[in-house]
Design a protein around this motif. Structure first.
Motif, PDB file in Angstrom:
ATOM      1  N   THR A 204       0.847  -1.192   0.000  1.00 46.75           N
ATOM      2  CA  THR A 204       0.000   0.000   0.000  1.00 46.75           C
ATOM      3  C   THR A 204       0.881   1.240   0.000  1.00 46.75           C
ATOM      4  O   THR A 204       1.789   1.361   0.835  1.00 46.75           O
ATOM      5  CB  THR A 204      -0.920   0.030   1.228  1.00 46.75           C
ATOM      6  N   LEU A 205       0.622   2.135  -0.936  1.00 47.53           N
ATOM      7  CA  LEU A 205       1.348   3.394  -1.039  1.00 47.53           C
ATOM      8  C   LEU A 205       0.369   4.541  -0.806  1.00 47.53           C
ATOM      9  O   LEU A 205      -0.739   4.543  -1.358  1.00 47.53           O
ATOM     10  CB  LEU A 205       1.988   3.539  -2.424  1.00 47.53           C
ATOM     11  N   GLU A 206       0.771   5.511  -0.007  1.00 44.53           N
ATOM     12  CA  GLU A 206      -0.031   6.715   0.243  1.00 44.53           C
ATOM     13  C   GLU A 206       0.845   7.924  -0.046  1.00 44.53           C
ATOM     14  O   GLU A 206       1.887   8.098   0.583  1.00 44.53           O
ATOM     15  CB  GLU A 206      -0.519   6.761   1.695  1.00 44.53           C
ATOM     16  N   ALA A 207       0.432   8.742  -0.997  1.00 41.57           N
ATOM     17  CA  ALA A 207       1.257   9.878  -1.421  1.00 41.57           C
ATOM     18  C   ALA A 207       0.454  11.171  -1.392  1.00 41.57           C
ATOM     19  O   ALA A 207      -0.721  11.205  -1.785  1.00 41.57           O
ATOM     20  CB  ALA A 207       1.797   9.645  -2.830  1.00 41.57           C
ATOM     21  N   LEU A 208       1.090  12.218  -0.928  1.00 45.36           N
ATOM     22  CA  LEU A 208       0.565  13.581  -1.011  1.00 45.36           C
ATOM     23  C   LEU A 208       1.681  14.407  -1.626  1.00 45.36           C
ATOM     24  O   LEU A 208       2.778  14.507  -1.063  1.00 45.36           O
ATOM     25  CB  LEU A 208       0.196  14.104   0.377  1.00 45.36           C
ATOM     26  N   PHE A 209       1.426  15.001  -2.786  1.00 45.73           N
ATOM     27  CA  PHE A 209       2.532  15.593  -3.528  1.00 45.73           C
ATOM     28  C   PHE A 209       2.004  16.588  -4.545  1.00 45.73           C
ATOM     29  O   PHE A 209       0.796  16.721  -4.779  1.00 45.73           O
ATOM     30  CB  PHE A 209       3.313  14.498  -4.272  1.00 45.73           C
ATOM     31  N   GLU A 210       2.949  17.279  -5.198  1.00 43.00           N
ATOM     32  CA  GLU A 210       2.667  18.023  -6.404  1.00 43.00           C
ATOM     33  C   GLU A 210       3.800  17.736  -7.386  1.00 43.00           C
ATOM     34  O   GLU A 210       4.881  17.286  -7.003  1.00 43.00           O
ATOM     35  CB  GLU A 210       2.508  19.516  -6.130  1.00 43.00           C
ATOM     36  N   GLY A 211       3.532  17.952  -8.664  1.00 40.72           N
ATOM     37  CA  GLY A 211       4.485  17.564  -9.687  1.00 40.72           C
ATOM     38  C   GLY A 211       4.090  16.227 -10.290  1.00 40.72           C
ATOM     39  O   GLY A 211       2.914  15.879 -10.340  1.00 40.72           O
ATOM     40  N   ARG A 212       5.087  15.462 -10.750  1.00 39.40           N
ATOM     41  CA  ARG A 212       4.843  14.160 -11.385  1.00 39.40           C
ATOM     42  C   ARG A 212       5.402  13.055 -10.501  1.00 39.40           C
ATOM     43  O   ARG A 212       6.567  13.093 -10.125  1.00 39.40           O
ATOM     44  CB  ARG A 212       5.521  14.087 -12.759  1.00 39.40           C
ATOM     45  N   LEU A 213       4.568  12.057 -10.209  1.00 40.41           N
ATOM     46  CA  LEU A 213       4.992  10.935  -9.381  1.00 40.41           C
ATOM     47  C   LEU A 213       5.031   9.656 -10.208  1.00 40.41           C
ATOM     48  O   LEU A 213       4.044   9.278 -10.844  1.00 40.41           O
ATOM     49  CB  LEU A 213       4.029  10.748  -8.206  1.00 40.41           C
ATOM     50  N   TYR A 214       6.191   8.991 -10.198  1.00 37.03           N
ATOM     51  CA  TYR A 214       6.348   7.662 -10.792  1.00 37.03           C
ATOM     52  C   TYR A 214       6.634   6.683  -9.652  1.00 37.03           C
ATOM     53  O   TYR A 214       7.380   7.012  -8.724  1.00 37.03           O
ATOM     54  CB  TYR A 214       7.514   7.621 -11.776  1.00 37.03           C
ATOM     55  N   THR A 215       6.058   5.490  -9.721  1.00 35.69           N
ATOM     56  CA  THR A 215       6.337   4.465  -8.731  1.00 35.69           C
ATOM     57  C   THR A 215       6.852   3.205  -9.419  1.00 35.69           C
ATOM     58  O   THR A 215       6.549   2.957 -10.590  1.00 35.69           O
ATOM     59  CB  THR A 215       5.093   4.106  -7.904  1.00 35.69           C
ATOM     60  N   GLU A 216       7.621   2.420  -8.673  1.00 31.65           N
ATOM     61  CA  GLU A 216       8.143   1.163  -9.192  1.00 31.65           C
ATOM     62  C   GLU A 216       8.202   0.138  -8.073  1.00 31.65           C
ATOM     63  O   GLU A 216       8.732   0.414  -6.992  1.00 31.65           O
ATOM     64  CB  GLU A 216       9.537   1.350  -9.787  1.00 31.65           C
ATOM     65  N   VAL A 217       7.625  -1.037  -8.308  1.00 34.72           N
ATOM     66  CA  VAL A 217       7.711  -2.157  -7.378  1.00 34.72           C
ATOM     67  C   VAL A 217       8.344  -3.322  -8.124  1.00 34.72           C
ATOM     68  O   VAL A 217       7.916  -3.685  -9.223  1.00 34.72           O
ATOM     69  CB  VAL A 217       6.317  -2.553  -6.847  1.00 34.72           C
ATOM     70  N   ARG A 218       9.390  -3.900  -7.515  1.00 35.52           N
ATOM     71  CA  ARG A 218      10.097  -5.034  -8.118  1.00 35.52           C
ATOM     72  C   ARG A 218       9.839  -6.303  -7.294  1.00 35.52           C
ATOM     73  O   ARG A 218       9.840  -6.266  -6.058  1.00 35.52           O
ATOM     74  CB  ARG A 218      11.603  -4.755  -8.190  1.00 35.52           C
ATOM     75  N   PHE A 219       9.629  -7.407  -8.014  1.00 34.56           N
ATOM     76  CA  PHE A 219       9.360  -8.694  -7.394  1.00 34.56           C
ATOM     77  C   PHE A 219      10.361  -9.737  -7.917  1.00 34.56           C
ATOM     78  O   PHE A 219      10.923  -9.589  -8.998  1.00 34.56           O
ATOM     79  CB  PHE A 219       7.957  -9.200  -7.774  1.00 34.56           C
TER      80      PHE A 219
END
Length: 224
Positions: A204-219
């Protein structure tokens, strides 16, 4: 998109972005005290900045759920659902998806929105009211094999109006078969404004931000 003032939300390679209005439309919009003007923050030009404290202005919230199925390890296709809450009250808006491969995009529900419909890889909206909510679902081919790892990348998540980027809250729940996969890493790392919680079978990811958000999860494959 049709002419007129428009907001755009880009999430998960979807986004809420803006088509440029005419000077007359802008003047009418900014002088209209009956609307909850969301664009009086300092304007961000796109650089990612996490916010440790919720602004005292209204901030849209995008709730996202992704499901990695056992079949996803072979074909890369995931199930996805999203609810965009507290949308900007504007005459026109769109949620745009930039996935390379996507199918079955559909509007599940919409409240406080006069009209919402699918157009290509986007959901178009007309006459969004205060507190409006849009829920959609789709399938997307997001899981990639890189060597001995499986990689899930998302983004950019962003809330854009004209040339500026404004605060956005994103919740992302990623479900995966714990008997088949184990999490190797999550990026960005946890920090103020970006919380990461992990339990078997769920990230679970919870983000509060401005701009551009990229996420990456590796398995990697789980030990048998």
């Amino acid at each position: 998109m049709r002419g007129g003032l428009c907001a755009l939300l880009l999430l998960c390679a979807p986004f809420l972005a803006a088509q440029e209005p005419t000077p007359e439309e802008l003047e009418r919009w900014f002088e209209d005290d009956t609307r909850a003007q969301p664009y009086d923050f300092e304007v961000n030009s796109g650089e990612l900045e996490f916010l440790a404290v919720m602004p005292d202005k209204r901030v849209p919230h995008s709730r996202n759920r992704l499901r990695i199925l056992p079949t996803s390890l072979d074909d890369g296709w995931l199930e996805q659902s999203q609810c965009h809450e507290n949308l900007d009250p504007v005459p026109l808006a769109e949620v745009v998806y930039t996935y390379r491969e996507m199918r079955d995009l559909r509007v599940v529900s919409a409240s406080g929105i006069e009209r919402a419909w699918v157009e290509g890889q986007s959901v178009q909206m007309e006459n969004i009211g205060h507190g409006a909510v849009l829920c959609v679902a789709a399938a997307a081919r997001l899981l990639r094999r890189e060597g001995d790892e499986y990689v899930l990348r998302n983004g950019p998540f962003q809330r854009r109006f004209l040339d500026g980027y404004f605060p956005l809250r994103v919740s992302l729940t990623l479900e995966y078969p714990a008997e088949r996969l184990r999490v190797v890493s999550v990026a960005p790392p946890g920090q103020p404004g970006f919380a990461v919680r992990h339990e078997p079978g769920r990230v679970t990811l919870e983000a509060l931000f401005e701009g551009r958000l990229y996420t990456e999860v590796r398995f990697r494959a789980a030990q048998r």
